[in-house]
Design a protein around this motif. Sequence first.
Motif, mmCIF file in Angstrom:
data_model
loop_
_atom_site.group_PDB
_atom_site.id
_atom_site.type_symbol
_atom_site.label_atom_id
_atom_site.label_comp_id
_atom_site.label_asym_id
_atom_site.label_seq_id
_atom_site.Cartn_x
_atom_site.Cartn_y
_atom_site.Cartn_z
ATOM 1 N N VAL A 189 0.846 -1.199 0.000
ATOM 2 C CA VAL A 189 0.000 0.000 0.000
ATOM 3 C C VAL A 189 0.878 1.244 0.000
ATOM 4 N N ALA A 190 1.947 1.229 0.802
ATOM 5 C CA ALA A 190 2.867 2.367 0.837
ATOM 6 C C ALA A 190 3.488 2.602 -0.544
ATOM 7 N N GLU A 191 3.850 1.520 -1.223
ATOM 8 C CA GLU A 191 4.424 1.641 -2.567
ATOM 9 C C GLU A 191 3.388 2.166 -3.556
ATOM 10 N N PHE A 192 2.141 1.716 -3.418
ATOM 11 C CA PHE A 192 1.062 2.167 -4.297
ATOM 12 C C PHE A 192 0.838 3.673 -4.123
ATOM 13 N N ILE A 193 0.830 4.129 -2.885
ATOM 14 C CA ILE A 193 0.619 5.556 -2.604
ATOM 15 C C ILE A 193 1.749 6.384 -3.213
#
Length: 225
Positions: free
Chosen positions: A214-218
Amino acid sequence: MNTHANKPITTSAIGIFGGTFDPIHTGHEQCAHWVADEFNLDKLIFIPAYIPPHKISQQNKPTATAKQRADMVDLVCQSQPHFSCDRRELERKGASYTLDTLKQLKSLYPNDTLYFIIGMDSLLNFTSWYQYEEILTLCHLIVNTRPNYSLDELNHDTKALLVKYQSQDNTNKKQRSFGEIIFAKPIAFDISSSQIRTQLQNNINCEHLLNTQVAEFIKKNNLYR
């Protein structure tokens, strides 16, 4: 003689966890795991809520689209075999009532017991929800609480609701498959999506509060900047 005539139907206990998930964070994941363990849930369905544009103030307008919010939930579910993401409220658009969602899910899982997971804030206004008593004909409510919460602080309508529906049985081996309000064990975490959005807007690292994917997606989609 039919030896299978009286064979009981195998049923499952299914948790339903709704929310904006803007973005989904480790607090949501921890809550889902703890509730699933406490109530012996067989699966847990995350349902990202549709946010009608006319209900969003300019100040609180989300950066993430409905699809992006659901994609982030999907990323969390990919690594958890008992978790899944259901996009029906996003696809429905327009007015989206919990009652409609539960009716659809009950038609999909007619023999299973549904547990709808809400927070204390939602319990406080539950009696104002659309046909709230009909909701309780389709599921049990699980209420997430924080440490040191007090039922003395509840308003009159909520106290009356609990007198009628509250149960002390925290197992899924219930005789009834709907109609009870059960308090989960208090969960202590201090994480909110709004806190994460604010930190990201101010370039404060909060990757420790997010699933790695999720952090990478953001970061990849430059969200909440």
